[in-house]
Design a protein around this motif. Structure first.
Motif, short mmCIF file in Angstrom:
data_model
loop_
_atom_site.label_atom_id
_atom_site.label_comp_id
_atom_site.label_asym_id
_atom_site.label_seq_id
_atom_site.Cartn_x
_atom_site.Cartn_y
_atom_site.Cartn_z
N THR A 18 0.97 -1.17 -0.20
CA THR A 18 -0.07 0.20 -0.07
C THR A 18 1.06 0.85 0.15
OG1 THR A 18 -1.64 -0.67 1.13
CG2 THR A 18 -1.42 1.51 1.08
N ARG A 19 1.72 1.50 1.08
CA ARG A 19 2.94 2.83 0.95
C ARG A 19 3.49 2.89 -0.88
NH1 ARG A 19 6.45 1.27 6.49
NH2 ARG A 19 4.46 2.48 7.54
N ALA A 20 3.89 1.51 -0.71
CA ALA A 20 4.37 1.61 -2.49
C ALA A 20 3.98 2.38 -3.67
CB ALA A 20 5.16 0.23 -3.09
N MET A 21 2.34 1.57 -3.57
CA MET A 21 1.06 2.29 -4.46
C MET A 21 1.54 3.56 -4.09
SD MET A 21 -2.51 0.65 -5.14
CE MET A 21 -2.75 1.59 -3.45
N VAL A 22 1.22 3.82 -3.25
CA VAL A 22 0.20 5.56 -2.72
C VAL A 22 1.49 6.66 -3.18
CG1 VAL A 22 0.37 6.74 -0.70
CG2 VAL A 22 -1.14 4.88 -0.87
N ALA A 23 3.07 6.21 -3.26
CA ALA A 23 3.83 6.76 -3.33
C ALA A 23 3.90 6.34 -4.64
CB ALA A 23 4.86 6.07 -3.07
N ARG A 35 -5.48 3.20 -12.24
CA ARG A 35 -4.65 2.03 -12.12
C ARG A 35 -4.69 1.54 -10.57
NH1 ARG A 35 1.17 2.05 -13.10
NH2 ARG A 35 0.54 3.18 -11.69
N THR A 36 -5.74 2.39 -9.42
CA THR A 36 -5.35 2.04 -8.44
C THR A 36 -6.16 2.29 -7.50
OG1 THR A 36 -4.77 4.56 -7.47
CG2 THR A 36 -3.27 3.48 -8.15
N PRO A 68 8.94 -2.96 -5.17
CA PRO A 68 9.07 -2.94 -3.96
C PRO A 68 8.81 -4.25 -3.04
CG PRO A 68 6.98 -1.44 -4.59
CD PRO A 68 7.83 -2.79 -6.41
N GLY A 69 8.33 -5.41 -4.38
CA GLY A 69 7.95 -6.52 -3.83
C GLY A 69 9.81 -7.31 -3.39
#
Length: 83
Positions: A18-23, A35-36, A68-69
């Motif tokens: 979630t942090r990576a997606m928001v960033a 996309r989100t 991020p993974g």
């Protein structure tokens, strides 16, 4: 005890993703969809599960999720858990 460790691992990965997606921020696709959005994610997840071998259709998305993974900490130090 393994269930608690598994729950902790899943929660940690969810928070990191979630942090990576928001960033990364929102990006509008060719069909003018974000996309989100959770509905799009659910539909894509169901589609992937229904396929025998998933294919990558968005290289930038793959790379954005892969990095991020790869950085995710998935080691678990076992500690005593009070019952």
């Amino acid at each position: 005890m393994d269930l608690k460790i598994t729950e902790l691992l899943v929660t940690s990965l969810l928070v990191q993703a979630t942090r990576a997606m928001v960033a990364e921020g929102s990006e509008i696709t060719r069909t003018e969809m974000s996309r989100t959005r959770s509905q799009v994610v659910e539909e894509a997840f169901e589609k992937i599960l229904s396929q025998r071998s998933p294919t990558v259709t968005n290289g930038a998305g793959w790379d954005a999720g892969r990095a991020p993974g790869d950085r995710a900490r998935i080691t678990v130090e076992r500690q005593a858990v009070d019952a």
